[in-house]
Motif scaffolding. Structure first.
Motif, PDB file in Angstrom:
ATOM      1  N   GLU A 100       0.805  -1.436   0.360  1.00  0.00           N
ATOM      2  CA  GLU A 100       0.187   0.068  -0.083  1.00  0.00           C
ATOM      3  C   GLU A 100       1.238   0.491   0.254  1.00  0.00           C
ATOM      4  O   GLU A 100       1.812   0.869   0.618  1.00  0.00           O
ATOM      5  N   GLY A 101       0.537   2.372  -0.126  1.00  0.00           N
ATOM      6  CA  GLY A 101       1.041   3.155  -0.164  1.00  0.00           C
ATOM      7  C   GLY A 101       1.884   3.694  -1.816  1.00  0.00           C
ATOM      8  O   GLY A 101       1.340   3.230  -2.889  1.00  0.00           O
ATOM      9  N   THR A 102       2.935   4.276  -1.107  1.00  0.00           N
ATOM     10  CA  THR A 102       3.785   5.024  -2.957  1.00  0.00           C
ATOM     11  C   THR A 102       5.174   4.685  -2.447  1.00  0.00           C
ATOM     12  O   THR A 102       5.928   4.812  -1.826  1.00  0.00           O
ATOM     13  N   LEU A 103       5.726   4.542  -3.723  1.00  0.00           N
ATOM     14  CA  LEU A 103       7.309   4.044  -3.438  1.00  0.00           C
ATOM     15  C   LEU A 103       7.767   4.344  -5.250  1.00  0.00           C
ATOM     16  O   LEU A 103       7.521   3.850  -6.137  1.00  0.00           O
ATOM     17  N   ARG A 104       8.602   5.346  -4.890  1.00  0.00           N
ATOM     18  CA  ARG A 104       9.432   5.672  -6.262  1.00  0.00           C
ATOM     19  C   ARG A 104      11.274   5.054  -6.096  1.00  0.00           C
ATOM     20  O   ARG A 104      11.562   4.269  -5.581  1.00  0.00           O
ATOM     21  N   TYR A 105      11.146   4.481  -7.262  1.00  0.00           N
ATOM     22  CA  TYR A 105      12.511   3.235  -7.246  1.00  0.00           C
ATOM     23  C   TYR A 105      12.775   3.954  -8.423  1.00  0.00           C
ATOM     24  O   TYR A 105      12.882   4.274  -9.714  1.00  0.00           O
ATOM     25  N   VAL A 106      14.630   3.635  -8.148  1.00  0.00           N
ATOM     26  CA  VAL A 106      15.736   4.910  -8.739  1.00  0.00           C
ATOM     27  C   VAL A 106      17.347   3.223  -9.158  1.00  0.00           C
ATOM     28  O   VAL A 106      16.784   2.546  -8.310  1.00  0.00           O
TER      29      VAL A 106
END
Length: 176
Positions: A100-106
């Motif tokens: 759940e929620g938000t993930l930003r991936y580099v």
């Protein structure tokens, strides 16, 4: 763009550092937990660990291949299956679940060697990343994917078991 610049600088600084775990908490604010335990400045993470952020909390995690997970407030992310060994690139794998929620991936070295070794699950979807900067948000049954750099492929499992493939090009987003 500001996040990307900072992340790239941090990656360059961390490239020579090594640790025994699969990753570590790079920075955090508020109530952040790994497997239910509060994090500290020295918290490490491993495959199968779950990282959660309370409302108002955030965390940045750097994995051993130098990929970065930027986890937003009110999120739960699990390192479902992570393995990195620079001497055996064919064995490298990164499967991450956005519960759940938000993930930003580099992306890091695993994606550079073979982007097919990177995968995400979110809701009833599987996401493949072919680029360096991707955002994934799960809100109940709704999954949003944004390809900020590169592209993402979203495979959504339908009610009858079929899979629908949606390619998300750079600068675009999709929602299922």
């Amino acid at each position: 763009m500001k996040f990307l610049s900072r992340s790239l600088i941090l990656l360059a600084l961390l490239a020579t550092n090594a640790w025994s775990a699969d990753g570590r908490i790079l920075s955090f604010e508020g109530d952040v937990r790994v497997n239910g335990n509060p994090v500290t400045a020295s918290t490490e993470v491993n495959s199968a660990d779950t990282i959660s952020t309370a409302v108002g909390a955030t965390a940045k995690v750097v994995l051993s291949d130098n990929s970065v997970l930027d986890i937003d407030s009110g999120s739960t992310v699990k390192l479902s299956d992570y393995s990195f060994n620079p001497a055996a690139p064919k064995e490298n794998k990164s499967d991450i679940s956005v519960v759940e929620g938000t993930l930003r991936y580099v992306s890091g070295l695993i994606a550079k060697e073979d982007p097919a070794d990177i995968g995400f699950t979110a809701g009833n979807s599987t996401i493949g990343v072919r680029g360096s900067f991707t955002g994934i948000e799960v809100d109940g049954a709704v999954v949003n994917v944004e390809a900020m750099t590169g592209e993402a492929t979203l495979l959504r499992k339908g009610d009858e078991g079929q899979k629908d493939a949606i390619v998300v090009p750079t600068g675009k987003a999709t929602q299922t």
